[in-house]
Design an enzyme around this catalytic site. Sequence first.
Site, mmCIF file in Angstrom:
data_model
loop_
_atom_site.group_PDB
_atom_site.id
_atom_site.type_symbol
_atom_site.label_atom_id
_atom_site.label_comp_id
_atom_site.label_asym_id
_atom_site.label_seq_id
_atom_site.Cartn_x
_atom_site.Cartn_y
_atom_site.Cartn_z
ATOM 1 N N GLY A 12 -4.105 5.515 0.767
ATOM 2 C CA GLY A 12 -3.858 4.182 0.387
ATOM 3 C C GLY A 12 -4.840 3.864 -0.564
ATOM 4 O O GLY A 12 -5.998 4.248 -0.424
ATOM 5 N N VAL A 24 -19.640 8.474 -9.356
ATOM 6 C CA VAL A 24 -19.372 9.950 -9.245
ATOM 7 C C VAL A 24 -19.651 10.454 -10.792
ATOM 8 O O VAL A 24 -20.507 11.303 -11.079
ATOM 9 C CB VAL A 24 -18.232 10.316 -8.701
ATOM 10 N N VAL A 25 -18.802 9.859 -11.569
ATOM 11 C CA VAL A 25 -19.106 10.191 -13.129
ATOM 12 C C VAL A 25 -20.294 10.097 -13.927
ATOM 13 O O VAL A 25 -21.020 11.177 -14.442
ATOM 14 C CB VAL A 25 -17.954 9.260 -13.836
ATOM 15 N N ARG A 26 -20.649 9.065 -13.524
ATOM 16 C CA ARG A 26 -22.065 8.667 -14.245
ATOM 17 C C ARG A 26 -23.168 9.386 -13.409
ATOM 18 O O ARG A 26 -24.151 10.030 -14.249
ATOM 19 C CB ARG A 26 -22.461 7.137 -14.452
ATOM 20 N N ARG A 73 0.650 10.642 -1.705
ATOM 21 C CA ARG A 73 0.346 11.297 -0.590
ATOM 22 C C ARG A 73 1.083 12.640 -0.637
ATOM 23 O O ARG A 73 2.407 12.533 -1.260
ATOM 24 C CB ARG A 73 1.201 10.383 0.739
ATOM 25 N N THR A 126 -10.894 3.232 2.146
ATOM 26 C CA THR A 126 -9.765 2.535 2.724
ATOM 27 C C THR A 126 -9.917 1.043 3.051
ATOM 28 O O THR A 126 -11.180 1.085 3.459
ATOM 29 C CB THR A 126 -9.200 3.448 3.727
ATOM 30 N N ILE A 127 -9.086 0.265 3.140
ATOM 31 C CA ILE A 127 -9.252 -1.262 3.505
ATOM 32 C C ILE A 127 -9.365 -1.065 5.076
ATOM 33 O O ILE A 127 -10.075 -2.252 5.552
ATOM 34 C CB ILE A 127 -8.393 -2.044 3.033
ATOM 35 N N ASP A 128 -8.886 -0.232 5.682
ATOM 36 C CA ASP A 128 -8.769 -0.202 7.353
ATOM 37 C C ASP A 128 -10.113 -0.045 8.207
ATOM 38 O O ASP A 128 -10.015 -0.535 9.309
ATOM 39 C CB ASP A 128 -7.607 0.810 7.441
ATOM 40 N N HIS A 216 -2.679 -27.171 16.418
ATOM 41 C CA HIS A 216 -2.185 -25.995 15.766
ATOM 42 C C HIS A 216 -3.028 -24.531 16.307
ATOM 43 O O HIS A 216 -3.836 -24.879 16.919
ATOM 44 C CB HIS A 216 -2.508 -25.960 14.145
HETATM 45 P P1 ATP Z 1 -5.315 5.867 4.522
HETATM 46 O O1 ATP Z 1 -6.491 5.689 5.327
HETATM 47 O O2 ATP Z 1 -5.201 4.794 3.332
HETATM 48 O O3 ATP Z 1 -3.820 6.108 4.904
HETATM 49 P P2 ATP Z 1 -5.744 8.768 4.096
HETATM 50 O O4 ATP Z 1 -6.590 9.674 3.231
HETATM 51 O O5 ATP Z 1 -5.838 8.742 5.727
HETATM 52 O O6 ATP Z 1 -5.607 7.437 3.608
HETATM 53 P P3 ATP Z 1 -3.207 10.059 4.414
HETATM 54 O O7 ATP Z 1 -1.596 10.039 3.871
HETATM 55 O O8 ATP Z 1 -3.311 10.479 5.973
HETATM 56 O O9 ATP Z 1 -3.866 8.926 3.647
HETATM 57 O O10 ATP Z 1 -3.563 11.745 3.662
HETATM 58 C C1 ATP Z 1 -3.780 11.630 2.248
HETATM 59 C C2 ATP Z 1 -3.434 12.934 1.820
HETATM 60 O O11 ATP Z 1 -4.031 13.860 2.358
HETATM 61 C C3 ATP Z 1 -2.085 13.321 2.372
HETATM 62 O O12 ATP Z 1 -0.925 12.927 1.744
HETATM 63 C C4 ATP Z 1 -2.254 14.963 2.286
HETATM 64 O O13 ATP Z 1 -1.966 15.391 0.929
HETATM 65 C C5 ATP Z 1 -3.733 14.968 2.442
HETATM 66 N N1 ATP Z 1 -3.677 15.522 3.994
HETATM 67 C C6 ATP Z 1 -3.339 14.871 4.975
HETATM 68 N N2 ATP Z 1 -3.826 15.645 6.011
HETATM 69 C C7 ATP Z 1 -4.056 17.053 5.675
HETATM 70 C C8 ATP Z 1 -4.220 18.086 6.418
HETATM 71 N N3 ATP Z 1 -4.308 18.452 7.703
HETATM 72 N N4 ATP Z 1 -4.621 19.123 5.814
HETATM 73 C C9 ATP Z 1 -4.482 19.069 4.375
HETATM 74 N N5 ATP Z 1 -4.200 17.864 3.699
HETATM 75 C C10 ATP Z 1 -4.185 16.867 4.324
#
Ligand code: ATP
Length: 319
Positions: A12, A24-26, A73, A126-128, A216
Amino acid sequence: MIRKIGVLTSGGDAPGMNAAIRSVVRTALSNGIQVIGILDGYKGLIEERFIELNRSSVSNLLSKGGTILGSARLPEFANEEVLLKACEILNKNEIDALCVIGGDGSYRGALALTKHGINCIGIPGTIDNDIPGTDFTIGFDTALNTIVDCVDKLRDTSASHHRCSIVEVMGNHCGDLAIYSGLSTGAEILITPETGLDEDTVIEKLAYLEKSGKNHAIVIVSEKIVNINSLSSKISSKTGFASRVTVLGHIQRGGAPTPSDRVLASRLGEKAVDLILEGIGGHCVGIKNNSIVSTPIDEALNKPRENKKGFYRLFERLV
Ligand code: ATP
């Protein structure tokens, strides 16, 4: 010897990811390292969609939400043959190491690549705020500010109409956005993965608040744990409050990152490149007690996150 690194955003999107890319780039360029931006996360990696990033490609980025690299994803990335293809592409393009900005799933991908010989560093985006190895993730503070702004507005209208506003916030099984926004807005009731839901207790609390003269109430609920529409109907039928549901949804992901997220992203991006320069891979960077730290990804993923019991106790004392 590191000559060229890649950077990608995955999972996300979160406000502040762009500030991390810029850092990272700079940092890399100032060490004479070339940087390749990989579009749309691991999906763009296996489709070999790359762009070279220079100083000016990351100009005017600090204030921009989302991610200029795009995110996606790709569940198949967990498959061995897809991983091997990714390694082949990275080797062919002479990309020595990768900075992966994303959540815990993205970290798993980074770890798998490292085990196949490409050093990767995970940066928590991630915002979570649900990633171990850091007190705060990039994007959490911005999302929290958005929620607080929305709840403050909802309180104005709820108070004018004797309403109970049920507000669903994100969090992906982590209650941090809910508890921090609950404390920041003085919400009356919290329902998070940590508190669970006892509907009778919620109704009792609301009835008590009503009896004590409250006109409320705000109920903040973490996503993915309750059916808020059925909870809302019960509140409307069993208390004197007219209940209304607001699902904040993706609005929480957007917007200009707060200064706090910009600074965090800049510090974490720098640390990620420093680790790569030291020849380290399979680590994630984070902030702990305001210090920038790094932890092996497998260790971080196996550690429980910080217990927020004190926050919940405080919430109950102040309500
Ligand atoms: P968010 O917290 O926003 O959901 P996230 O990185 O946890 O972010 P995921 O969809 O769980 O989001 O993972 C992102 C991508 O990482 C997946 O679509 C996949 O490409 C890769 N990924 C996830 N789990 C694995 C794993 N066990 N091995 C290799 N790649 C993985």
